[in-house]
Scaffold this motif. Structure first.
Motif, mmCIF file in Angstrom:
data_model
loop_
_atom_site.group_PDB
_atom_site.id
_atom_site.type_symbol
_atom_site.label_atom_id
_atom_site.label_comp_id
_atom_site.label_asym_id
_atom_site.label_seq_id
_atom_site.Cartn_x
_atom_site.Cartn_y
_atom_site.Cartn_z
ATOM 1 N N GLN A 149 -31.864 -5.795 17.361
ATOM 2 C CA GLN A 149 -33.005 -6.545 17.877
ATOM 3 C C GLN A 149 -32.695 -7.179 19.225
ATOM 4 N N ARG A 150 -31.463 -7.668 19.392
ATOM 5 C CA ARG A 150 -31.091 -8.258 20.684
ATOM 6 C C ARG A 150 -31.057 -7.171 21.764
ATOM 7 N N CYS A 151 -30.534 -6.005 21.429
ATOM 8 C CA CYS A 151 -30.511 -4.907 22.397
ATOM 9 C C CYS A 151 -31.936 -4.536 22.814
ATOM 10 N N GLN A 152 -32.838 -4.470 21.829
ATOM 11 C CA GLN A 152 -34.223 -4.132 22.133
ATOM 12 C C GLN A 152 -34.875 -5.209 23.000
ATOM 13 N N ALA A 153 -34.619 -6.482 22.670
ATOM 14 C CA ALA A 153 -35.211 -7.581 23.438
ATOM 15 C C ALA A 153 -34.728 -7.577 24.878
ATOM 16 N N ARG A 154 -33.510 -7.098 25.084
ATOM 17 C CA ARG A 154 -32.948 -7.063 26.429
ATOM 18 C C ARG A 154 -33.074 -5.687 27.081
ATOM 19 N N SER A 155 -33.818 -4.798 26.453
ATOM 20 C CA SER A 155 -34.030 -3.443 26.977
ATOM 21 C C SER A 155 -32.711 -2.755 27.302
ATOM 22 N N SER A 156 -31.749 -2.919 26.398
ATOM 23 C CA SER A 156 -30.424 -2.350 26.601
ATOM 24 C C SER A 156 -30.220 -1.148 25.682
ATOM 25 N N ASP A 187 -23.114 -4.054 8.091
ATOM 26 C CA ASP A 187 -23.910 -4.062 6.865
ATOM 27 C C ASP A 187 -24.026 -5.445 6.230
ATOM 28 N N GLN A 188 -23.259 -6.411 6.728
ATOM 29 C CA GLN A 188 -23.287 -7.751 6.138
ATOM 30 C C GLN A 188 -24.686 -8.349 6.253
ATOM 31 N N LEU A 189 -25.122 -8.999 5.192
ATOM 32 C CA LEU A 189 -26.387 -9.737 5.216
ATOM 33 C C LEU A 189 -26.082 -11.207 5.423
ATOM 34 N N ARG A 190 -26.710 -11.795 6.438
ATOM 35 C CA ARG A 190 -26.478 -13.192 6.794
ATOM 36 C C ARG A 190 -27.820 -13.894 6.996
ATOM 37 N N ASP A 191 -27.756 -15.199 7.086
ATOM 38 C CA ASP A 191 -28.943 -16.031 7.280
ATOM 39 C C ASP A 191 -28.828 -16.704 8.646
ATOM 40 N N TYR A 192 -29.672 -16.275 9.587
ATOM 41 C CA TYR A 192 -29.599 -16.776 10.957
ATOM 42 C C TYR A 192 -30.836 -17.595 11.319
ATOM 43 N N LEU A 193 -30.598 -18.653 12.104
ATOM 44 C CA LEU A 193 -31.682 -19.452 12.688
ATOM 45 C C LEU A 193 -31.378 -19.690 14.166
ATOM 46 N N ARG A 194 -32.426 -19.765 14.965
ATOM 47 C CA ARG A 194 -32.241 -20.185 16.353
ATOM 48 C C ARG A 194 -31.781 -21.645 16.366
ATOM 49 N N ALA A 195 -30.927 -21.986 17.315
ATOM 50 C CA ALA A 195 -30.415 -23.351 17.398
ATOM 51 C C ALA A 195 -31.543 -24.363 17.576
ATOM 52 N N SER A 201 -18.941 -15.568 19.167
ATOM 53 C CA SER A 201 -19.949 -15.133 18.199
ATOM 54 C C SER A 201 -20.504 -13.778 18.608
ATOM 55 N N VAL A 202 -21.061 -13.059 17.644
ATOM 56 C CA VAL A 202 -21.434 -11.665 17.883
ATOM 57 C C VAL A 202 -22.485 -11.524 18.973
ATOM 58 N N LEU A 203 -23.494 -12.379 18.989
ATOM 59 C CA LEU A 203 -24.536 -12.241 19.999
ATOM 60 C C LEU A 203 -24.048 -12.664 21.379
ATOM 61 N N ILE A 250 -26.204 -7.726 10.139
ATOM 62 C CA ILE A 250 -25.649 -7.907 11.482
ATOM 63 C C ILE A 250 -26.102 -6.764 12.389
ATOM 64 N N LEU A 251 -26.191 -5.552 11.827
ATOM 65 C CA LEU A 251 -26.658 -4.415 12.621
ATOM 66 C C LEU A 251 -28.078 -4.643 13.122
ATOM 67 N N ASP A 252 -28.972 -5.117 12.256
ATOM 68 C CA ASP A 252 -30.348 -5.381 12.683
ATOM 69 C C ASP A 252 -30.393 -6.512 13.708
#
Length: 284
Positions: free
Chosen positions: A243-250, A198-206, A176-178, A237-239
């Motif tokens: 957001q994951r990069c920002q959360a991990r200070s990457s 650019d794909q728009l998806r619907d994500y939830l934390r497990a 998976s992408v993350l 998907i880009l956002d």
């Protein structure tokens, strides 16, 4: 209540078992590999049954004797969405198991569905929207749901079809992408190759997905049939990656456009979780 959970060691299952125990339910956890289950934090708090449901499923039903509900998450072969085995093997085996569960007296059946039942439909997708799957996996899940609805006419039981969209969290598929992004960051890779994003998806934390399963389970009188288990909030998907990069200070470089868009998903779609939202509205 006593709840029988299949696929208990899977991505969703491990979180669902945790959520059930947190709410005071007793759990009979079923999975093929006991060694995979043993390290999980809830292993000593459940009755665990090692069982291949597509072989002899009777040990699961015997262990789940007097269970008030079944949460059926097991489905082998993912993330191969195109293989005919979903239709040729998984569909008839699952239907046989679920009919036997009803015959054994489990009259509340919750099954994991998939947003791939919708096929190439765009935009917001409601719980009443028609299905039009184009993958073997989506077709098999759609056929299983419709078969269970026919079974209800012959042998009445409560069916809760928890249609899953996209998820992330501990135990997610390594492809998976993350998960791939986290590995790249951990390995201090200079760049991360991805689609245009650019794909728009619907994500939830497990964890939120699991809590939704338990909420619906405890509300079967007012929440049955197809239940969209999703956020209702589309994100690109880009956002998601940014957001994951920002959360991990990457500051890893994102190389967009390296991978093509999947040809079995529309560019933009997300779910409308009307039934779950209604359960979460505070009473007056």
């Amino acid at each position: 209540m006593k709840v029988l959970v299949t696929g208990a060691t899977g991505f969703v299952g491990r979180h669902v078992v945790r959520a059930l125990l947190a709410r005071g339910h007793s759990v009979v956890a079923v999975a093929r590999n006991a060694e995979k289950a043993r390290p999980l934090p809830w292993f000593t708090k459940v009755e665990f049954i090692s069982c291949d449901l597509h072989g002899d499923f009777q040990p699961a039903l015997s262990g789940g004797h007097q269970a008030g509900a079944l949460i059926h998450l097991a489905w082998p072969g993912l993330p191969n969405y195109r293989g005919f085995f979903h239709i040729g093997r998984n569909l008839p085996a699952d239907l046989a198991f679920l009919e036997a569960a009803v015959d054994a007296g489990i009259l509340q059946i919750m099954v994991a569905g998939t947003c791939l039942e919708f096929g190439m439909q765009y935009g917001p997708l409601t719980e009443q929207a028609d299905t039009a799957p184009i993958t073997a996996y989506g077709f098999a899940k759609d056929a299983l749901r419709k078969s269970l609805q026919f079974l209800q006419q012959d042998k009445p039981f409560t069916l809760q079809w928890m249609r899953l969209f996209y998820m992330h969290g501990e135990g997610q598929n390594p492809k998976s992408v993350l998960a791939q992004l986290d590995r790249a960051i951990d390995e201090e890779a200079p760049f991360f190759e991805m689609s245009a994003g650019d794909q728009l998806r619907d994500y939830l934390r497990a964890e939120d997905v699991a809590d939704n399963f338990v909420l619906a389970l405890e509300s079967s009188e007012s929440c049955s049939g197809v239940i969209n288990c999703c956020s209702g909030k589309p994100i690109s998907i880009l956002d998601l990656v940014s957001q994951r990069c920002q959360a991990r200070s990457s500051h890893i470089e994102l190389r967009r456009g390296y991978y093509p868009y999947p040809d079995y998903e529309p560019l933009a779609f997300w779910g409308c979780p009307t039934k779950l939202n209604n359960l979460k509205v505070p009473s007056a």
